[in-house]
Design a protein around this motif. Sequence first.
Motif, PDB file in Angstrom:
ATOM      1  N   ARG A   1      -6.903   4.797   2.729  1.00 35.84           N
ATOM      2  CA  ARG A   1      -5.460   4.958   1.716  1.00 35.84           C
ATOM      3  C   ARG A   1      -6.494   5.585   0.870  1.00 35.84           C
ATOM      4  NH1 ARG A   1      -3.243   0.216   1.268  1.00 35.84           N
ATOM      5  NH2 ARG A   1      -3.799  -1.538  -0.395  1.00 35.84           N
ATOM      6  N   ASP A   2      -8.092   5.351   0.390  1.00 40.79           N
ATOM      7  CA  ASP A   2      -9.094   6.041  -0.296  1.00 40.79           C
ATOM      8  C   ASP A   2     -10.180   6.785   0.541  1.00 40.79           C
ATOM      9  OD1 ASP A   2      -7.651   4.587  -2.477  1.00 40.79           O
ATOM     10  OD2 ASP A   2      -8.557   3.123  -2.312  1.00 40.79           O
ATOM     11  N   CYS A   3      -9.701   7.594   1.551  1.00 47.08           N
ATOM     12  CA  CYS A   3     -10.304   6.964   2.979  1.00 47.08           C
ATOM     13  C   CYS A   3     -11.723   9.029   2.467  1.00 47.08           C
ATOM     14  CB  CYS A   3     -10.367   7.054   4.466  1.00 47.08           C
ATOM     15  SG  CYS A   3      -8.935   8.543   4.315  1.00 47.08           S
TER      16      CYS A   3
ATOM     17  N   LEU B   1      -2.694  10.059   0.729  1.00 47.30           N
ATOM     18  CA  LEU B   1      -4.019  10.705   0.141  1.00 47.30           C
ATOM     19  C   LEU B   1      -3.489  12.180  -0.259  1.00 47.30           C
ATOM     20  CD1 LEU B   1      -5.376  10.223   3.312  1.00 47.30           C
ATOM     21  CD2 LEU B   1      -6.460   9.460   1.691  1.00 47.30           C
TER      22      LEU B   1
END
Length: 404
Positions: free
Chosen positions: A94-96, A117
């Motif tokens: 989710r933080d890519c 996102l």
Amino acid sequence: MRVLLVTTGSRGDVEPFAALGFALARAGHEPLLAAPRRLTEDAAARGLPVAPLDDGIFALQEEVAGTGTRASLTAARSALPLLRRWLDDLATLRDCGADVVVYAPKSLGAPHLADRLGVPSIAALPVPLFTPTARFPSPLSPVRPPRFLNRASWRLAGVVEAPYRRMVRTWRSEVLGLAGPTPGLTERVAHDGVLHAWSPHLLPAPEDWTADLAPTGFWSLPPDGGWSPPAALDRFLDAGEPPVYVGFGSMLAKDPGSFTREVLDGLHRSGRRAVLATGWGALRPTRVPDTVHVLDQAPHALLLPRTAVAVHHGGVGTVAAALRAGVPQVVKPFLGDQPFWARRVHEIGVAAAPLTGRLTGDRLAAAIDDAAARADTARTTAARVGEEDGASAAVVRIERVAAG
């Protein structure tokens, strides 16, 4: 543009997404392939950035192989915790920093991850599932309904997600922290749009589809330059006429021993040499004649061009590989969309009639002879399919989605 590609399933589900990833990289974008751990190794070895995810569901599939209906139903209840593990692994992305998410609908959580996102998403499918048409019934339909019921049959797509809907809703709320309703897959794909990853020479777009639903062409990986056939296989291929290829991929036979005996009987009756790929367990040969060579698996792109006929389960990945190789086909469908593709390759003249029902040696031998007579049509179709670059066409559409 950073593109997160999310898929799950068998090798045939993952390889097209890997092909798309390489096409994105060639166009100057930054792809990240998220897929079951054991199926990301080849892509990683070729240099594609990957995010290996939980693949515990495969262990369950192997455990219930050939165990019968009751055991399979019991195992289905065990699948939910494993799918939750998959979703939780997916949530770690989710933080890519992706700018767009391209997903296989059966990955379950990917479009919700895109919501977290705050980026657009688009579904990708190698088979038509969520876009109704009056021209043909849903590939999930167990029977071919009267033509006037074709469009109604497409409601089956919504049934597929029913066992997982509550779990996905809970995960979306508790893990991703997203409020509000959880749209179903049918609603979601209708909103996101879809990339149809098959060749129009296999299945052209129906007249009642909009232009953005037209198939892009297959997403195909180039042959692995690091693979060469084992010496024993190479000698076998060079020792006579091109053999029949027989392989059923990840399919599982209820009685592998009996199924294998019928396959070997059919090959004997046909008088042809053969290469048997045992895959996940549909084929379990113990003793084979000198005219049959047994292996676990081999890259279709490199092996099939050296064969005369491909006998397989009808998964669209194998269908595509045989079409590209110009090899006529015999399809013994097992489940899902396989009967649909089995009918389709027969309709375009590159395959024998589907081997539905119980497989026997007599039926297989007759089908192999029928398919072999279609070699010219198979070669002509291969030339047409070979002119396509489906992955690059998909990249152009993804760029449009990301641009809003």
